[in-house]
Design an enzyme around this catalytic site. Structure first.
Site, PDB file in Angstrom:
ATOM      1  N   GLY A   1      45.048  34.435  18.145  1.00 30.79           N
ATOM      2  CA  GLY A   1      44.690  34.815  16.773  1.00 30.79           C
ATOM      3  C   GLY A   1      44.187  33.611  16.003  1.00 30.79           C
ATOM      4  O   GLY A   1      43.841  32.592  16.592  1.00 30.79           O
ATOM      5  N   ASN A   2      44.115  33.728  14.695  1.00 27.70           N
ATOM      6  CA  ASN A   2      43.737  32.584  13.862  1.00 27.70           C
ATOM      7  C   ASN A   2      44.427  32.702  12.507  1.00 27.70           C
ATOM      8  O   ASN A   2      45.170  33.648  12.268  1.00 27.70           O
ATOM      9  CB  ASN A   2      42.212  32.472  13.722  1.00 27.70           C
ATOM     10  CG  ASN A   2      41.623  33.713  13.080  1.00 27.70           C
ATOM     11  OD1 ASN A   2      41.898  34.016  11.928  1.00 27.70           O
ATOM     12  ND2 ASN A   2      40.808  34.452  13.851  1.00 27.70           N
TER      13      ASN A   2
END
Ligand code: PMT
Length: 402
Positions: free
Chosen positions: A210-211
């Site tokens: 993810g980020n």
């Protein structure tokens, strides 16, 4: 004809010398055709009498929770539902502090907390009170809560001091109200798609790639479009931020592929599409059904495959839609943004750089440069994301009328 005609407006008056100007404001609003209900704090009544206000508004002034002799309850909830707009003028430092912190100890504050529609505040106080960090913090909180602040003017103050703190003139406050209602109609009938937040690409049932995107930027854009009257579909990755505007159709997705599918299926009908999501460029080639164990291994290699490029996919499908992408860069910012603008067939790209301390992931602020396909490069200073959203939409919508 004024667009205030037939509008229901609550005029909240708190206890400051500028309350005498509220009489003028009330007269002006009524003259422009608005139906005005005055709500006044106990201190407000020390400065201006309810008789003056009820004569001008044609309605009994509300101040207490109950009428003492009859026991009649004044419902702030009903008032909050009735109003199309609430204007607090003058708003003293104390009323601003109570509004910012939800201290509901008088009828004006309970009405504010019940207001369903826009609230506008015209502060009035001495210059030192205005610039005090505590007042400025409270003003910032109100702005973040979506309240419109009609900034005080600089000039001679009741104390005899000269500086910022004078309540804005009634004509200007009435104009701000008119501007608010015309803004609400600005994008009426337009259809808008906005993406926001990160995408999560599963590795196994407990892990993902993810980020750090919080969704704040994309949500602010969706909210601003909705406030201007557009029909908004918001496609959100896994985020945890509240959605402040009503009437937005929200579709929650997890992965880039889900986001792509949702975008493509809504794209045809759209007038504007803003891609503020931080989409993962890669996803694991295989997703394990069970939790991958650590025992018996020295390490692990993940084989990643490229995710679809949603912006480029929509760029290829584009007919009359205005397609606006974002570029999050760490180096060669403008060069990279221009490259993405062309490659993805965008109309505009909004550049933000992680080198700017006020820009990027999770923050409440952003600093952007909006770059157009026709060569426009428009720099904006760092602002709250809600204000950045306004700037972006102003550029994109004005671009259409050029
Ligand atoms: O959510 P916040 O915490 O408020 O942070 C806001 C933000 C920093 C995420 C936002 O301002 C922002 O910059 N969003 C785009 C981030 C990004 O992925 O940029 P990019 O340069 O990698 O992508 C360029 C454009 O292509 C973007 O519009 C992106 O949505 C789109 N894209 C990217 C990859 C991909 N596979 N598909 C895409 O559509």
């Amino acid at each position: 004809m004024s667009n205030l005609k037939g509008k229901h407006i609550i005029l909240g008056i708190s206890g400051g010398i500028a309350a005498y100007k509220s009489v003028m404001l009330l007269r002006l609003l009524v003259k422009k055709g608005a139906e005005v209900q005055v709500v006044i704090t106990p201190n407000g009544k020390e400065f201006i009498t309810p008789v003056t206000l009820s004569s001008l508004s044609g309605k009994p002034v509300v101040s207490e929770f109950f009428t003492a002799n009859t026991g009649e309850w004044h419902s702030h909830v009903d008032l909050g539902i009735w109003a199309d707009l609430m204007i607090v003028a003058p708003a003293t430092a104390s009323t601003i502090g109570k509004m910012a912190n939800g201290i509901a100890d008088n009828m004006l504050i309970t009405t504010y907390l019940s207001a369903k529609e826009q609230v506008m505040v015209a502060p009035a106080m001495d210059l030192d009170m205005w610039r005090h960090p505590s007042t400025q913090r409270n003003i910032e909180t109100l702005r973040r809560d979506g309240v419109i602040i009609v900034e005080p003017e600089a000039g001679e103050l009741a104390s005899g001091l000269i500086g910022k703190g004078r309540m804005e003139e009634p004509e200007k406050i009435a104009e701000a109200a008119e501007r608010y209602f015309s803004r609400q109609e600005e994008l009426h009938g337009k259809k808008v798609l906005v993406t926001a937040g990160p995408t999560f690409e599963n590795i196994d049932p407990v892990r993902f790639i993810g980020n750090y995107s919080s969704g704040k930027m994309g949500f602010a854009i969706a909210e601003e479009f909705a406030e201007r009257g557009a029909d908004v579909v918001l496609i959100a990755g896994p985020v945890n931020v509240p959605l402040r505007a009503e009437g937005i159709r929200r579709i929650d997705v997890t992965s880039a592929r889900e986001m792509r599918d949702a975008c493509v299926s809504h794209f045809n009908d759209m007038d504007y599409v803003v891609l503020a999501a931080a989409v993962a460029d890669y996803a694991p080639a295989e997703v394990s059904d069970v939790k991958i164990k650590r025992e018996g291994t020295d390490g692990m290699t993940l084989h990643l495959v490229k995710n679809p490029d949603i912006a480029a996919t929509l760029g290829a499908l584009k007919k009359n839609q205005k397609l606006i992408g974002f570029a999050l860069e760490t180096d060669h910012e403008l060069e990279n943004a221009l490259h993405k603008l062309k490659k993805k067939n965008l109309d505009w790209i909004v550049l933000n750089s992680l080198r700017d301390p006020d820009a990027g992931f999770m923050k409440d602020t952003n600093k952007v440069t909006v770059v157009g396909a026709s060569g426009e490069v428009i720099d904006f200073p760092a602002k709250q994301k809600s204000e950045v959203a306004k700037d972006i939409i102003d550029v994109v919508v004005n671009g259409e009328t050029e």
